[in-house]
Design a protein around this motif. Structure first.
Motif, PDB file in Angstrom:
ATOM      1  N   GLN A 164       0.792  -1.232   0.000  1.00 37.51           N
ATOM      2  CA  GLN A 164       0.000   0.000   0.000  1.00 37.51           C
ATOM      3  C   GLN A 164       0.817   1.272   0.000  1.00 37.51           C
ATOM      4  N   GLY A 165       2.135   1.201   0.096  1.00 39.95           N
ATOM      5  CA  GLY A 165       2.931   2.415   0.199  1.00 39.95           C
ATOM      6  C   GLY A 165       3.046   2.837   1.656  1.00 39.95           C
ATOM      7  N   ASP A 166       3.480   4.062   1.882  1.00 38.49           N
ATOM      8  CA  ASP A 166       3.704   4.532   3.248  1.00 38.49           C
ATOM      9  C   ASP A 166       2.422   4.793   4.021  1.00 38.49           C
ATOM     10  N   ALA A 167       1.308   4.971   3.308  1.00 37.42           N
ATOM     11  CA  ALA A 167       0.031   5.240   3.964  1.00 37.42           C
ATOM     12  C   ALA A 167      -1.098   4.762   3.065  1.00 37.42           C
ATOM     13  N   ILE A 168      -2.235   4.474   3.663  1.00 40.84           N
ATOM     14  CA  ILE A 168      -3.399   4.092   2.868  1.00 40.84           C
ATOM     15  C   ILE A 168      -3.715   5.233   1.909  1.00 40.84           C
ATOM     16  N   GLY A 169      -3.901   4.906   0.663  1.00 45.98           N
ATOM     17  CA  GLY A 169      -4.207   5.923  -0.346  1.00 45.98           C
ATOM     18  C   GLY A 169      -2.977   6.516  -1.008  1.00 45.98           C
ATOM     19  N   ALA A 170      -1.795   6.068  -0.605  1.00 52.69           N
ATOM     20  CA  ALA A 170      -0.572   6.558  -1.241  1.00 52.69           C
ATOM     21  C   ALA A 170      -0.610   6.212  -2.724  1.00 52.69           C
TER      22      ALA A 170
END
Length: 177
Positions: A164-170
């Motif tokens: 998911q990357g560093d945060a949700i929605g990244a």
């Protein structure tokens, strides 16, 4: 969207939904559903929330367009696939990745798996499996990181960041147009 905005959006959407649409959002359809016309009709009625095992980007795109452009509430579909050790590129199983003791490498592996899966429209992976499995009789023990809670938690963190990357929605994942 801030938390109050999101809460209002969700409350408003739920208030608009019929009971059939609410149940439909919890309904999942497998790729091998034989009647394509019935499947499409259910999407148009808002009676499908997710699909399993579809990896054809043209079909995913077609189904998503039905849901988002032609259904009453325009709710996007979720497409799930087992990406526990890669999508197109196959990597070692999670217990083998954990044996490397290299969370940075595991994050890179899962980032590539996420890119490959999302490039065809898959937006739900069945990974990571974060159980601390201690019973070798369980046939899926290789999907976890082993018996050690410390190692398991570090590998789970790396896998989640990879997916998911560093945060949700990244915006690290490539979505089809």
């Amino acid at each position: 969207m801030s938390d109050p905005e999101a809460a209002h959006f969700v409350d408003d959407l739920l208030a608009k939904m019929t009971l059939e649409e609410k149940v439909g959002q919890m309904s999942q359809v497998a790729l091998n559903t034989p009647d394509k016309a019935l499947r499409d009709e259910r999407i148009l009625k808002g009676e499908v929330g997710s699909f399993l095992f579809i990896t054809d980007p043209k079909e995913i795109n077609r189904l998503q367009h039905l849901a988002v452009e032609k259904s009453r509430l325009h709710i996007p579909l979720i497409f799930g696939y087992d990406v526990i050790h890669g999508f197109r590129t196959i990597y070692p199983v999670p217990i083998a990745l954990a044996a490397s003791w290299d969370p940075a490498q595991v994050e890179k592996v899962q980032s590539m798996a996420a890119r490959e899966a999302s490039s065809v429209g898959v937006n739900w992976t069945f990974a990571p499996m974060v159980d601390i499995a201690r019973d070798p009789r369980w046939g899926r023990i290789m999907e976890g990181a082993g018996e050690d809670p410390y190692l398991g938690s570090r590998m789970a963190e790396a896998q989640v960041r990879g997916f998911q990357g560093d945060a949700i929605g990244a915006r690290t994942i490539y979505w089809p147009v």
